[in-house]
Motif scaffolding. Structure first.
Motif, PDB file in Angstrom:
ATOM      1  N   GLU A  91      -9.041  -2.923   0.398  1.00  0.00           N
ATOM      2  CA  GLU A  91      -7.418  -3.079   0.519  1.00  0.00           C
ATOM      3  C   GLU A  91      -6.738  -3.494  -0.758  1.00  0.00           C
ATOM      4  OE1 GLU A  91      -6.477  -3.167   3.404  1.00  0.00           O
ATOM      5  OE2 GLU A  91      -8.228  -2.545   4.005  1.00  0.00           O
ATOM      6  N   ILE A  92      -7.555  -4.082  -1.373  1.00  0.00           N
ATOM      7  CA  ILE A  92      -6.871  -4.620  -2.727  1.00  0.00           C
ATOM      8  C   ILE A  92      -6.307  -3.682  -3.904  1.00  0.00           C
ATOM      9  CG2 ILE A  92      -6.491  -6.361  -5.049  1.00  0.00           C
ATOM     10  CD1 ILE A  92      -8.321  -8.635  -3.278  1.00  0.00           C
ATOM     11  N   THR A  93      -7.486  -3.080  -3.559  1.00  0.00           N
ATOM     12  CA  THR A  93      -7.284  -1.649  -5.000  1.00  0.00           C
ATOM     13  C   THR A  93      -6.792  -0.689  -3.795  1.00  0.00           C
ATOM     14  OG1 THR A  93     -10.210  -1.790  -4.258  1.00  0.00           O
ATOM     15  CG2 THR A  93      -9.236  -0.124  -5.376  1.00  0.00           C
ATOM     16  N   ALA A  94      -6.464  -0.500  -3.147  1.00  0.00           N
ATOM     17  CA  ALA A  94      -5.736   0.408  -2.294  1.00  0.00           C
ATOM     18  C   ALA A  94      -4.077  -0.381  -2.453  1.00  0.00           C
ATOM     19  CB  ALA A  94      -6.156   0.306  -0.688  1.00  0.00           C
ATOM     20  N   PHE A  95      -4.037  -1.479  -1.497  1.00  0.00           N
ATOM     21  CA  PHE A  95      -2.223  -2.134  -2.576  1.00  0.00           C
ATOM     22  C   PHE A  95      -2.791  -2.190  -3.855  1.00  0.00           C
ATOM     23  CE2 PHE A  95       0.948  -4.176  -2.371  1.00  0.00           C
ATOM     24  CZ  PHE A  95       1.009  -5.327  -3.109  1.00  0.00           C
ATOM     25  N   ALA A  96      -2.923  -2.150  -5.221  1.00  0.00           N
ATOM     26  CA  ALA A  96      -3.428  -1.469  -6.167  1.00  0.00           C
ATOM     27  C   ALA A  96      -3.194  -0.431  -5.911  1.00  0.00           C
ATOM     28  CB  ALA A  96      -4.288  -1.975  -7.509  1.00  0.00           C
ATOM     29  N   SER A  97      -2.856   0.503  -5.964  1.00  0.00           N
ATOM     30  CA  SER A  97      -2.697   2.213  -6.490  1.00  0.00           C
ATOM     31  C   SER A  97      -1.031   2.457  -4.818  1.00  0.00           C
ATOM     32  CB  SER A  97      -3.908   3.124  -5.257  1.00  0.00           C
ATOM     33  OG  SER A  97      -3.543   3.420  -4.559  1.00  0.00           O
ATOM     34  N   ALA A  98      -1.535   1.639  -4.285  1.00  0.00           N
ATOM     35  CA  ALA A  98       0.149   2.093  -3.621  1.00  0.00           C
ATOM     36  C   ALA A  98       1.264   1.356  -4.845  1.00  0.00           C
ATOM     37  CB  ALA A  98      -0.065   1.034  -2.569  1.00  0.00           C
ATOM     38  N   MET A  99       1.490   0.375  -5.488  1.00  0.00           N
ATOM     39  CA  MET A  99       1.888   0.229  -6.545  1.00  0.00           C
ATOM     40  C   MET A  99       2.111   0.466  -7.778  1.00  0.00           C
ATOM     41  SD  MET A  99       3.376  -2.662  -5.192  1.00  0.00           S
ATOM     42  CE  MET A  99       3.330  -2.236  -3.900  1.00  0.00           C
ATOM     43  N   LEU A 100       0.665   1.209  -7.753  1.00  0.00           N
ATOM     44  CA  LEU A 100       1.501   2.180  -9.473  1.00  0.00           C
ATOM     45  C   LEU A 100       2.098   3.178  -8.955  1.00  0.00           C
ATOM     46  CD1 LEU A 100      -2.582   2.219 -10.769  1.00  0.00           C
ATOM     47  CD2 LEU A 100      -1.095   0.874 -12.048  1.00  0.00           C
ATOM     48  N   PHE A 101       1.707   3.936  -7.914  1.00  0.00           N
ATOM     49  CA  PHE A 101       2.363   5.015  -6.937  1.00  0.00           C
ATOM     50  C   PHE A 101       4.004   4.182  -7.327  1.00  0.00           C
ATOM     51  CE2 PHE A 101      -0.242   8.333  -6.469  1.00  0.00           C
ATOM     52  CZ  PHE A 101      -0.967   7.863  -5.568  1.00  0.00           C
ATOM     53  N   PHE A 102       4.348   3.365  -6.907  1.00  0.00           N
ATOM     54  CA  PHE A 102       5.789   3.221  -6.788  1.00  0.00           C
ATOM     55  C   PHE A 102       6.128   3.233  -8.155  1.00  0.00           C
ATOM     56  CE2 PHE A 102       8.217   1.955  -3.448  1.00  0.00           C
ATOM     57  CZ  PHE A 102       7.188   1.010  -2.080  1.00  0.00           C
ATOM     58  N   VAL A 103       5.524   2.233  -9.612  1.00  0.00           N
ATOM     59  CA  VAL A 103       6.255   2.335 -10.594  1.00  0.00           C
ATOM     60  C   VAL A 103       5.645   3.663 -11.118  1.00  0.00           C
ATOM     61  CG1 VAL A 103       5.656   1.516 -12.557  1.00  0.00           C
ATOM     62  CG2 VAL A 103       5.012  -0.089 -10.947  1.00  0.00           C
TER      63      VAL A 103
END
Lengths: 144, 587
Positions: B188-200
């Motif tokens: 989950e944390i990794t998925a969240f991290a990737s979402a944040m990266l996409f955002f940025v």
């Protein structure tokens, strides 16, 4: 007394006349005046005079600066650059009092520079200058 | 556990919303694919969360959806990358085929958990992971490589995007190798991290963009500085073109100025030709940079700028377009300033050549006028010498008048020449001791005016060209002596308190007949004189005072005639010299 030979290079005939007349009034020895109406004629005269082995060359040259065909500067350059002619004293007699012209004339080797007009300045200085140069060449003087 | 899961789901939904906004704002194939990408993720994720563990009916059908949706992500990512930079046709076909096969298998393979793993499930998982990693990895590599050629903000955005895809890949690998769900949290944390990266990557907040832009700031500052310092049109164009080109990825820029001249930066290529065509074809552009057909066009007053836009510009280059607008204004300023300089240079050149023409004219004129004067004076003298004795007194007087008038003409010409020279000929101001100067002049004048007396007070030092100072004071003193109307005139030179700081005021007075009231204003103009002066055997030219005025005004001073009961009172104001010659002498 050997005659004093003078070459006058001046395009204005009135000035030529007045100068020749002034010279005659102050000369001590007999005067032989050659008149040239422009620079080319002046050089021709000199060449002719030189042809006879240099004995007929003038003792003094009066040179105007602004003449048609060949101007005074060119004559200066030619005469002072020719070893057989360079010793002849040249007095530039010009209406120009511009420093550039005076400097240029001296650079090309003129011996004296006298400005015409200025209410008789020429009349006062001319005899002195002529006396100086003729005396220098150890020839019959003109009166100072 | 639930919180993290929900957080991840929410962030994927938010990503999908962001993509929708992006697509709405700028519709293109690229933004469409982005929308599909994140829609797939969001839908897949949401459905997966909502479907109960033991689905029936419609839910059972929907249970297939998450896997299919999520697995389509790499393909959508691939299409996204391909929309930016085209891919080989055959590769596209291969990828599409493999994806179709993958999805089909997924649809058939996954289903409601029946407790037992279907056959070949491990193989399937391995295949799915390989497929994802391969595709995703290829896109990541693509983005990374393209990004490194771009300026910093664009570059970092693309790298962030690539990182997001890579991290998502990592999450999936974790899922694959952890069927029991031991690392669920980590996933989950990794998925969240990737979402944040996409955002940025897609919508970096301002403060991040500022930080990313730091390395470019120096370069941008230098552009501005060079534009300000440039003095010619060529300089401006030479400085600006490579810089604006660099700003958008460095593939080239073209500048078309108002006169139709074209300047290019970048190797001649089809792209540059395309830009030139666009520039000449588009309607008068606005100051707002517009992007059309791979070319960014910035309209300015002085011309138009066309820059090759990389395929990544529309999506990632918003900031850069903003910067271009600001640069456009600066370029306009620099160009119009260069034009002003150029005009000034040319005007100065014209003035200079006019001045030279005038100098030649004046000289030629005075020379030509003088020649006949010399002749006339010469012949008058001849007449006098040779025929004077034939003339009676009247005749001799005629000759004398001839002489004096002609001399006067000569002086006039001389003075005119002098007048035109003051101010034209560069002079050399220095501290001048007026007291000493006037004393010298007085001594010289005494000879011509034996009955006159000259009185000097202590006079200040002034800053003036030495020759001009002499000319000025001689003019004034001689004028006073000659025009006073009496032989025994007393000429005084006094110092006066100045009317303003930094100037010296000097008065030249005489006790002669003075200056008529109505003449006081005109007396410094050329040719004005109040009649011939008695006692002098020749008139003086009216130029002396005009020359004096020109000398004084050229030194930023003033000259005027004061009202006076007895005689004349001429005042002169000149710049004060701080002291005499010395190390601190005023120049």
């Amino acid at each position: 007394m050997t005659p004093l030979r003078v070459l006058i290079a001046e395009d204005n005939e009135d000035h030529r006349f007045l100068l020749a007349r002034a010279l005659r009034r102050i000369a001590v020895s007999p005067l032989e005046i050659q008149e040239a109406r422009d620079g080319a004629e002046a050089l021709d005269c000199l060449r002719e005079d030189d042809a006879g082995g240099g004995q007929d060359l003038p003792h003094l040259i009066f040179l105007d600066l602004r003449m048609p065909r060949l101007d005074g500067f060119e004559v200066l350059r030619h005469v002072k650059g020719d070893p057989s002619l360079a010793d002849i004293p040249i007095i530039v007699l010009s209406a120009s009092s511009r420093q550039e012209d005076i400097d240029a004339a001296y650079q090309l080797g003129t011996n004296s520079y006298v400005t015409k007009a200025e209410s008789g300045e020429a009349a006062e200085t001319l005899p002195g200058v002529a006396h100086y140069w003729t005396a220098l060449s150890q020839l019959p003087h003109v009166e100072n | 556990m639930n919180v993290t899961q929900n957080l991840v789901t929410v962030s994927f939904i938010a990503l999908a919303l962001l993509a929708a906004v992006m697509w709405k704002r700028h519709r293109s194939a690229t933004t469409a694919w982005v929308l599909w990408m994140f829609l797939a993720l969001a839908v897949g994720r949401t459905v997966a969360q909502l479907v109960p563990p033991d689905p029936t009916g419609i839910a059972w059908a929907l249970a297939h959806l998450p896997a299919v949706a999520v697995l389509s992500f790499p393909y959508l990512l691939f299409r996204f990358a391909a929309s930016l930079e085209p891919v080989d046709r055959r590769a596209e076909v291969v990828v599409a085929t493999v994806t179709a096969a993958m999805l089909l298998t997924t649809a058939l393979m996954t289903g409601p958990s029946t407790g037992a793993e279907p056959e070949g499930f491990q193989l399937y998982v391995a295949a799915a992971l390989t497929y994802w990693t391969a595709l995703s990895g290829w896109v990541v590599w693509r983005l990374w490589r393209a990004g490194s050629k771009q300026p910093s903000v664009i570059k970092r955005r693309m790298w962030t995007l690539a990182a997001g895809a890579a991290v998502l890949n990592l999450a999936l690998i974790l899922v694959g190798v952890d069927p029991e769900g031991q690392f669920a949290n980590l996933v989950e944390i990794t998925a969240f991290a990737s979402a944040m990266l996409f955002f940025v990557g897609f919508a970096p907040p301002r403060w991040i963009r500022l930080i990313w832009r730091r390395p470019d700031e120096q370069a941008l500052w230098r552009v501005e500085r060079d534009l300000v310092a440039a003095t010619t049109r060529e300089d401006v164009v030479a400085h600006m073109l490579p810089r604006v080109s660099w700003l958008l990825g460095g593939e080239g820029a073209v500048f078309l100025d108002r006169g139709g001249n074209v300047a290019t930066d970048g190797a001649p290529s089809a792209r540059i030709k395309h830009v030139r065509r666009q520039l000449s074809v588009t309607e008068p552009a606005t100051a707002e940079p517009t992007l059309a057909d791979g070319v960014v066009i910035v309209g300015m007053r002085e011309g138009r700028l066309g820059i090759v836009a990389s395929p990544y510009t529309p999506l990632f280059g918003r900031d850069e377009l903003e910067l271009l607008r600001g640069l456009g204004t600066l370029i306009d300023l620099a160009l119009s300033r260069a034009e002003l300089y150029d005009r000034e240079r040319r005007a100065r050149g014209r003035a200079e050549s006019l001045r030279e023409e005038l100098e030649a004219l004046v000289y030629g004129l005075s020379h030509d006028l003088r020649s006949p004067i010399v002749s006339v004076l010469g012949y008058v003298e001849c007449l006098e010498q040779d025929y004077g004795h034939l003339l009676d007194e009247e005749g001799r007087r005629f000759l004398s008048r001839l002489q004096s008038n002609t001399t006067y003409m000569d002086e006039l010409i001389s003075d005119l020449l002098e007048l035109s020279r003051v101010g034209r000929i560069p002079d050399d101001p220095e501290p001048v001791d007026l007291t000493e100067l006037c004393q010298q002049i007085a001594k010289e004048l005494q000879a011509a005016h034996p009955s006159a007396s000259f009185e000097m007070e202590a006079l200040p030092w002034v800053t003036l060209d030495a020759a001009r100072a002499r000319q000025l004071m001689t003019n004034l003193l001689a004028n006073a002596a000659v025009h006073s109307g009496r032989e025994d005139v007393t000429v005084r030179v006094r110092s006066h308190p100045p009317q303003r700081p930094g100037v010296a005021c000097v008065a030249v007075t005489d006790d002669g007949k003075g200056i008529p009231e109505e003449f006081r204003d005109r007396m410094f103009s050329i040719f004005e004189q109040s009649g011939a002066s008695a006692g002098a055997d020749r008139p003086s030219s009216g130029i002396g005072l005009a020359i004096s005025r020109k000398i004084v005004e050229h030194a930023d001073g003033r000259i005027w005639a004061e009202q006076s009961r007895v005689g004349a009172d001429i005042r002169v104001e000149l710049p004060l010299a701080s002291r005499g010659p010395g190390p601190e002498a005023v120049r």
